[in-house]
Design an enzyme around this catalytic site. Structure first.
Site, short mmCIF file in Angstrom:
data_model
loop_
_atom_site.label_atom_id
_atom_site.label_comp_id
_atom_site.label_asym_id
_atom_site.label_seq_id
_atom_site.Cartn_x
_atom_site.Cartn_y
_atom_site.Cartn_z
N PHE A 12 0.75 -1.24 0.04
CA PHE A 12 -0.10 0.05 -0.01
C PHE A 12 0.73 1.29 0.12
CE2 PHE A 12 -2.22 2.83 3.35
CZ PHE A 12 -2.64 3.53 2.45
N GLY A 37 1.66 -7.44 -0.82
CA GLY A 37 1.60 -6.49 -1.78
C GLY A 37 1.09 -7.22 -2.77
N LYS A 90 10.95 -12.25 12.21
CA LYS A 90 12.11 -12.42 11.52
C LYS A 90 12.26 -11.26 10.42
CE LYS A 90 12.53 -17.37 11.04
NZ LYS A 90 12.51 -18.53 10.12
N THR A 91 11.29 -10.87 9.89
CA THR A 91 11.20 -9.81 8.92
C THR A 91 11.54 -8.45 9.56
OG1 THR A 91 9.57 -10.56 7.45
CG2 THR A 91 9.92 -8.36 7.29
N TYR A 144 4.87 -7.88 16.09
CA TYR A 144 4.96 -6.67 15.27
C TYR A 144 5.37 -5.49 16.30
CZ TYR A 144 3.37 -2.87 12.26
OH TYR A 144 3.17 -1.84 11.49
P1 NAD Z 1 1.50 -3.47 3.28
O1 NAD Z 1 1.10 -4.88 3.87
O2 NAD Z 1 0.59 -3.13 2.19
O3 NAD Z 1 2.86 -3.48 2.66
C1 NAD Z 1 3.89 -4.24 3.14
C2 NAD Z 1 4.75 -4.74 2.15
O4 NAD Z 1 5.91 -5.46 2.35
C3 NAD Z 1 4.09 -5.83 1.12
O5 NAD Z 1 4.05 -5.40 -0.32
C4 NAD Z 1 4.78 -7.20 1.33
O6 NAD Z 1 4.54 -8.10 0.59
C5 NAD Z 1 6.13 -6.73 1.81
N1 NAD Z 1 6.90 -7.76 2.58
C6 NAD Z 1 6.33 -8.23 3.88
N2 NAD Z 1 7.31 -8.82 4.53
C7 NAD Z 1 8.36 -8.93 3.47
C8 NAD Z 1 9.65 -9.46 3.51
N3 NAD Z 1 10.08 -10.39 4.52
N4 NAD Z 1 10.47 -9.22 2.26
C9 NAD Z 1 10.07 -8.54 1.26
N5 NAD Z 1 8.72 -7.98 1.38
C10 NAD Z 1 7.99 -8.06 2.34
O7 NAD Z 1 1.56 -2.51 4.38
P2 NAD Z 1 1.56 -1.02 4.40
O8 NAD Z 1 0.48 -0.26 5.04
O9 NAD Z 1 2.15 -0.54 3.14
O10 NAD Z 1 2.83 -0.85 5.52
C11 NAD Z 1 4.19 -0.31 4.88
C12 NAD Z 1 5.12 -0.22 6.26
O11 NAD Z 1 4.69 0.76 6.85
C13 NAD Z 1 5.26 -1.49 7.17
O12 NAD Z 1 6.64 -1.69 7.37
C14 NAD Z 1 4.47 -1.10 8.23
O13 NAD Z 1 4.79 -1.67 9.42
C15 NAD Z 1 4.51 0.31 8.41
N6 NAD Z 1 3.35 1.23 8.88
C16 NAD Z 1 2.15 1.03 8.16
C17 NAD Z 1 1.19 1.84 8.80
C18 NAD Z 1 -0.31 1.94 8.06
O14 NAD Z 1 -1.32 2.29 8.61
N7 NAD Z 1 -0.29 1.74 6.88
C19 NAD Z 1 1.18 2.43 10.18
C20 NAD Z 1 2.30 2.21 10.63
C21 NAD Z 1 3.42 1.78 10.00
#
Ligand code: NAD
Ligand code: UDP
Length: 323
Positions: A12, A37, A90-91, A144
């Site tokens: 996102f 994603g 782990k991530t 998390y």
């Molecule tokens: P999302 O789930 O849409 O995007 C995360 C992306 O990371 C996905 O495309 C997923 O496939 C990829 N991913 C996950 N694990 C992976 C790995 N081990 N190796 C490679 N790719 C991996 O979430 P988002 O809302 O876009 O969030 C993006 C970041 O922002 C995250 O780190 C999240 O913790 C942080 N964040 C988001 C929010 C929110 O409200 N959207 C709030 C606080 C923090």
């Protein structure tokens, strides 16, 4: 021209960030394992000469030459990060060490997408960066929350021990187009439920609060933080400080979608933080950032997106059934 790595670039926030960095004339490498994603988020970028896509999981090492890294790889919704909690941590530990390894070797600047979840169920309101948080270390959200806290710790230790140029941004609840329809987050749930005239699922009595920030504002904040002075490395809160109860959000979504949905009250998930609102004084002072888009404006854009996405998914289901 800078070469910039966006991990989690097909998600996102990542897809919006890739788009914005490309529009500013950068060379962008999008790395993603496609856990949450989707290729459709970046399909329109694939034909651009300065965009590159790598399917890779950051818990495995990778050697790339880059100038900057935005580390967004990590599932963000409670449903998704609790699906495989060991993978989530782990991530945030092994994955972050690998990302910091690239930064150390190539002397790239690295920005970590941290979260308001590091404050846990806060005793201080609003939350400022100086508050250390109240996190359950052994609960279902810990993979998390504690994972992201460990990631912040790693960022700071690589800075102190290895002089890596790190930046930490604590993102608060964000919404907008390209949120996954099935990710269980409150905004995507309520909008898809309302558009289908299904019951709106409010957990608890609806008195829990969140402060919702539109995606474009967050992307602006991430870029401003990356480009800030080297001696400002955060953590810095990025979010909208207008606070709403979940019941208020439900009623607003019903009104804006002109839905016939009714509100259904369901049990509250374990360890669900009761209140959340960022203190964004530091962001204003240090990177001259504050959000511009209010909740109604942002919801209208997001509702339009979900209307289209639901139509596509209905057509896909019909085609699949016809086969
Ligand atoms: P999302 O789930 O849409 O995007 C995360 C992306 O990371 C996905 O495309 C997923 O496939 C990829 N991913 C996950 N694990 C992976 C790995 N081990 N190796 C490679 N790719 C991996 O979430 P988002 O809302 O876009 O969030 C993006 C970041 O922002 C995250 O780190 C999240 O913790 C942080 N964040 C988001 C929010 C929110 O409200 N959207 C709030 C606080 C923090
Ligand atoms: N929530 C809700 N109904 C839903 C999804 C979420 O009432 O269908 C509530 C959830 O209990 C929490 C808030 O909305 O109090 C925000 O949840 P979300 O999963 O979006 O993000 P969180 O901030 O908890 O990570």
């Amino acid at each position: 021209m800078k070469r910039i790595l966006v991990t989690g670039g097909a998600g996102f926030l990542g897809s919006h960030l890739c788009e914005r960095l490309l529009s500013e004339g950068n060379d962008v490498i999008c790395l993603d394992n496609f856990f949450t994603g989707d290729k459709s988020n970046i399909a329109h970028l694939l034909k651009l000469p300065h965009f590159e896509l790598i399917r890779h999981d950051i818990i495995n090492s990778i050697y790339l030459e880059v100038d900057e890294i935005y580390n967004l790889a990590c599932p963000a919704s409670p449903v998704h990060y609790q699906y495989n909690p060991i993978k989530t941590i782990k991530t945030n530990v092994i994955g972050v060490i690998n990302v910091l390894g690239i930064a150390k070797r190539t002397k790239a600047k690295v920005l970590q997408a941290s979260t308001s979840e590091v404050y846990g169920d806060p005793e201080v309101h609003p939350q400022s960066e100086s508050y250390w948080g109240k996190v359950n270390p052994i609960g279902i959200r810990s993979c998390y929350d504690e994972g992201k806290r460990a990631a912040e710790c790693l960022m700071m230790d690589y800075r102190r021990q290895n002089a890596v140029n790190t930046k930490i941004v604590r993102i608060f609840n964000t919404y907008g187009p390209r949120m996954a329809m099935n990710d269980g987050r409150v905004v995507s749930n309520f909008i898809t439920q309302a558009l289908q005239n299904k019951n709106i699922t409010v957990y608890g009595d609806g008195s829990h609060t969140r402060s919702f920030c539109y995606v474009d504002d967050i992307i602006e904040g991430l870029i401003k933080m990356m480009n800030s002075a080297d001696d400002f490395y955060g953590p810095v809160n990025i979010g909208n400080s207008e606070e709403f109860t979940i019941l208020e959000l439900a009623k607003t979504v019903i009104r804006l979608t002109k839905s016939n949905s009714r509100i259904e009250f369901l049990p509250l998930p374990t360890d669900d933080p009761a209140r959340r609102k960022p203190d964004t004084t530091l962001a204003k002072e240090k990177i001259n950032w504050s959000p511009k888009i209010n909740l109604e404006e942002g919801l209208i854009k997001t509702i339009e997106y979900f209307r289209g996405a639901l139509k596509i998914s209905c057509n896909d289901t019909r085609r699949w059934k016809e086969k």
